[in-house]
Design an enzyme around this catalytic site. Structure first.
Site, short mmCIF file in Angstrom:
data_model
loop_
_atom_site.label_atom_id
_atom_site.label_comp_id
_atom_site.label_asym_id
_atom_site.label_seq_id
_atom_site.Cartn_x
_atom_site.Cartn_y
_atom_site.Cartn_z
CE LYS A 1 76.59 9.43 66.03
NZ LYS A 1 75.44 8.95 66.47
CE LYS B 1 82.61 6.34 63.56
NZ LYS B 1 82.29 4.65 63.86
CD GLU C 1 83.73 2.67 66.05
OE1 GLU C 1 83.63 2.78 67.60
OE2 GLU C 1 84.11 2.96 64.87
CG HIS D 1 76.51 1.04 57.37
ND1 HIS D 1 77.11 2.13 57.18
CD2 HIS D 1 75.50 0.70 57.34
CE1 HIS D 1 76.86 2.99 57.91
NE2 HIS D 1 75.72 1.72 58.80
CD GLU E 1 73.56 3.13 61.47
OE1 GLU E 1 74.51 3.71 60.35
OE2 GLU E 1 72.08 3.95 60.44
NE ARG F 1 68.56 10.98 62.05
CZ ARG F 1 69.57 10.33 60.93
NH1 ARG F 1 68.77 9.29 59.78
NH2 ARG F 1 71.07 9.65 60.18
CB VAL G 1 67.36 8.81 53.95
CG1 VAL G 1 66.98 8.94 52.22
CG2 VAL G 1 67.92 10.24 54.80
#
Length: 449
Positions: A116, A158, A200, A208, A275, A292, A295
């Site tokens: 990240k 994070k 962050e 989101h 995102e 990838r 879901v």
């Protein structure tokens, strides 16, 4: 086109990939752990091969066994689905070494975007908006606290190698920082074998938002609009919808262009997701890229009419994108509810066991992606998601009404599920008027008890 693909996954995503392959005339190989011997994907595939015992690390995370299965069945390619090895560059290496095609991005894309902090640096260099935060990773709480003070509380700690909501904590004050940092670090170490962290600025009450992209190896790249994934519990998505009602045409174009810039910055190839966090002033910030299939990909399929798995396979084979950005049209509204075997009244405790009765809803605009059946035993070994209920409507109101009807129809007995919890969300007045953000469940559901 490929003649045979091995699917290195289980459950509903394995079935989803098998169905796409069948429609494309591609033979499929299912892999399974011993506990998954009676799983539907095992019987739907043209061939099936056991790759180990129930524990993931000895089966679905066992690269040697998966490669051996591919070689034994003469599979030309491996599709990793999501989760497990889908973002593990070691599988890509193993595929290349054995002359097998990996249906996904290149190794360097996974490594660069999987870290990240490295992804943040790449996005900053590309001129993509990112959340203010630390420039380097650390596993020392004192160093991280100094950065947090400079940024200003509240902050988010994070995991540098994180994902799926693990290794993350919101910290509101300096007094609680060290304890929460160490908890997140410990979680990251267990989940990712990497305890490096970064800090962050915490964007309060954001949405989101994620943009679905497709990129081929010829330099063509498109986005398919956005998904609103703000309904989350402990950073895990619960319900998703597309498109996002608060995003107008102008903002969609602006965010979409930024998503494409982010993907181009690494020369990305395959299906992927960019995102963002979107604040109440319509400021948006890059947070991560998922290299990838997601879901929640079905809701994008429902509003665009594009089969993302098929496109991912075609790109993996080396085909050129057949659609251009101006051909992407958003039609209607789609919602997905994740159906989990868990007890929402007992802190969402997983509820494995035998399903005594199952009835899937149907009708116009209703889709069920699931691997369960009457008599199926949900193993305690894996994720608690047992299916996805997806609906389409001409607008958000119709989609909500259709989802409520479908949730009333679905029957799963013998185990606890979150179906009633999903109904609570859909009946909530704030949800109905689209007053949502990532704190929605904590604020509206738990605080209203």
């Amino acid at each position: 086109m490929f003649n045979k693909i091995l699917i290195a996954n289980r459950g509903e995503i394995a079935i989803r990939i098998i169905r796409a392959c069948k429609e494309m005339g591609i033979k499929t190989v299912a892999v399974y752990s011993k506990i998954d011997e009676e799983s539907v994907h095992v019987h739907m595939a043209d061939e099936a091969i056991c790759i180990g015992p129930a524990q993931s690390r000895k089966s679905y995370l066992n690269i040697d066994n998966i490669i051996t299965a591919a070689l034994l069945t003469e599979s030309e390619a491996i599709h990793p689905g999501y989760g497990f090895l889908s973002e593990d560059s070691r599988l890509v290496d193993a595929c290349i070494s054995n002359g097998i095609k990996f249906i996904g991005p290149y190794k360097e894309h996974i490594e660069k975007m999987g870290n990240k902090l490295e992804a943040r640096k790449t996005m900053i260099e590309a001129g993509v908006h990112v959340v203010p935060g630390s420039e380097n990773s650390t596993n020392k709480a004192e160093e991280a606290l100094k950065i947090a003070k400079e940024i200003g509380f509240p902050v988010m700690v994070k995991a540098a190698s994180g994902g799926g909501g693990r290794g993350m904590r919101i910290v509101h004050t300096k007094e609680e920082f060290v304890d929460k940092f160490n908890m997140a670090k410990s979680e990251a170490s267990i989940a990712f074998n990497d305890d490096s962290m970064y800090v962050e600025k915490f964007i309060e009450n954001p949405r989101h938002i994620e943009f679905q992209i497709l990129a081929d190896s010829y330099g063509d790249i498109i986005h398919l609009g956005e998904r609103d994934c703000s309904i989350q519990r402990r950073n895990q998505k619960v319900l998703e919808e597309a498109p996002c009602i608060v995003i107008n045409h102008e903002l969609r174009n602006k965010m979409g262009e930024m998503a494409l810039r982010a993907a181009k910055a690494v020369g990305y190839v395959s299906a992927g997701t960019i995102e963002f966090l979107l604040d109440k002033y319509n400021n948006f910030y890059f947070i991560e890229m998922n290299t990838r299939i997601q879901v929640e990909h079905p809701i994008t399929e429902m509003i665009t009419g594009i089969d993302l798995i098929k496109e991912q396979i075609k790109i993996g084979y080396g085909e050129k994108l057949y659609i251009t950005q101006d051909q992407i049209k958003i039609n209607g509204h789609a919602i997905e509810c994740r159906i989990n075997a868990e007890d929402a009244t007992e802190n969402f405790r997983p509820s494995p066991g035998q399903i005594e009765g199952y009835f899937a809803p149907g009708g116009y605009g209703v889709r069920v992606d699931s691997h369960i059946y009457n008599g199926y035993t949900i193993p305690p070994t894996y994720d608690s998601m047992i299916g996805k209920l997806i609906v389409w409507g001409k607008d958000r109101n119709e989609a909500i009404s259709r989802m409520k009807r479908a949730l009333d129809e679905i029957v799963v007995t013998g185990v606890k599920t979150n179906i009633d919890f999903q109904k609570q969300i859909l009946d909530n007045e704030s949800f109905l008027i689209n007053n949502i953000d990532t704190s929605f469940i904590e604020r509206e559901i738990f605080n209203n008890k």
